[in-house]
Design an enzyme around this catalytic site. Structure first.
Site, PDB file in Angstrom:
ATOM      1  N   GLY A 173       0.829  -1.202   0.000  1.00 48.78           N
ATOM      2  CA  GLY A 173       0.000   0.000   0.000  1.00 48.78           C
ATOM      3  C   GLY A 173       0.860   1.247   0.000  1.00 48.78           C
ATOM      4  O   GLY A 173       1.994   1.237  -0.495  1.00 48.78           O
ATOM      5  N   CYS A 174       0.349   2.311   0.557  1.00 44.71           N
ATOM      6  CA  CYS A 174       1.056   3.598   0.603  1.00 44.71           C
ATOM      7  C   CYS A 174       2.444   3.432   1.219  1.00 44.71           C
ATOM      8  O   CYS A 174       2.586   2.932   2.332  1.00 44.71           O
ATOM      9  CB  CYS A 174       0.243   4.591   1.416  1.00 44.71           C
ATOM     10  SG  CYS A 174       1.094   6.134   1.764  1.00 44.71           S
TER      11      CYS A 174
END
Length: 222
Positions: free
Chosen positions: A67-68
């Protein structure tokens, strides 16, 4: 800027892949992995170690996506035994990708983190479990509210041992996640040297230590 939401795509993880023919982990240097041969200026905002090396003799590296990358980098720099971390892009076909291009979802890259660690204090297996337990590896091309292929879960092994550990770990986690009500694991497993560019592309400097410089910054993993 965040990518325009689109329907996530599930990519079941491969439990076994052809082995990656690479040198032992201890042979890896910034020149082997980084886009520009390791010429990354500056010191880590939290750890005070150089981003681009030289890396201490005997230290090992790993490249993961969950993810981020702001939150993933923070997760890893806080882990015991990690010597330095660096956000970047991996898994796609574009050379020298920019954040804007990656967020457009057309490069094939993930938001990834390179971590260099001391194997006498931690291990690839321990750090891999830490990453797996701090994101949802069943969501395909998304992670929470962040939607797009750049947010997919991925591991980019640097040698045969890392590929084996990754496959065994995901295989062990799959039934546990199923019993907890989750779907199949969609984590991509591609040896870094078998990705289209074969490299980890260093992200723009403002991403490094982002959640240290911006403690209230958005990111699903904190």
């Amino acid at each position: 800027a965040r990518a325009t939401p689109k329907s996530p795509v599930a990519r079941p993880f491969p439990t076994r892949r052809p082995p990656s023919i690479l040198a032992p982990m201890t042979a890896f240097t910034p020149t082997d992995i980084l886009d520009d041969g390791g010429h990354v200026a500056g010191e880590h905002l939290v750890l005070g170690t150089p981003y681009g090396g030289p890396w201490p003799d005997g230290h090992q590296a790993m490249v993961v996506a969950a993810g981020c990358f702001w939150g993933v980098e923070k997760l890893l720099w806080n882990a015991p035994g990690v010597w330095t971390t660096l956000p970047g892009y991996a898994g796609g076909a574009t050379t020298w990708p920019s954040y804007r291009e990656v967020c457009g979802g057309r490069t094939g890259h993930t938001e990834s983190v390179l971590a260099v660690f001391d194997p006498e204090r931690t291990s690839f297996a321990q750090l891999l479990r830490l990453v797996l337990e701090n994101h949802d590896p069943t969501q395909g091309d998304r992670q929470g509210n962040d939607i797009g292929p750049q947010y997919r879960s991925a591991v980019f092994p640097l040698n045969e041992e890392q590929a084996r550990i990754t496959a065994d770990t995901l295989e062990a986690y799959a039934p546990r996640l199923a019993r907890a009500g989750f779907g199949p694991i969609t984590t991509e497993v591609t040896p870094l040297d078998q990705t289209p560019t074969g490299r980890f592309w260093v992200a723009e400097p403002f991403h490094r230590g982002y959640l240290e410089a911006n403690p209230n910054g958005y990111c699903p993993v904190h």
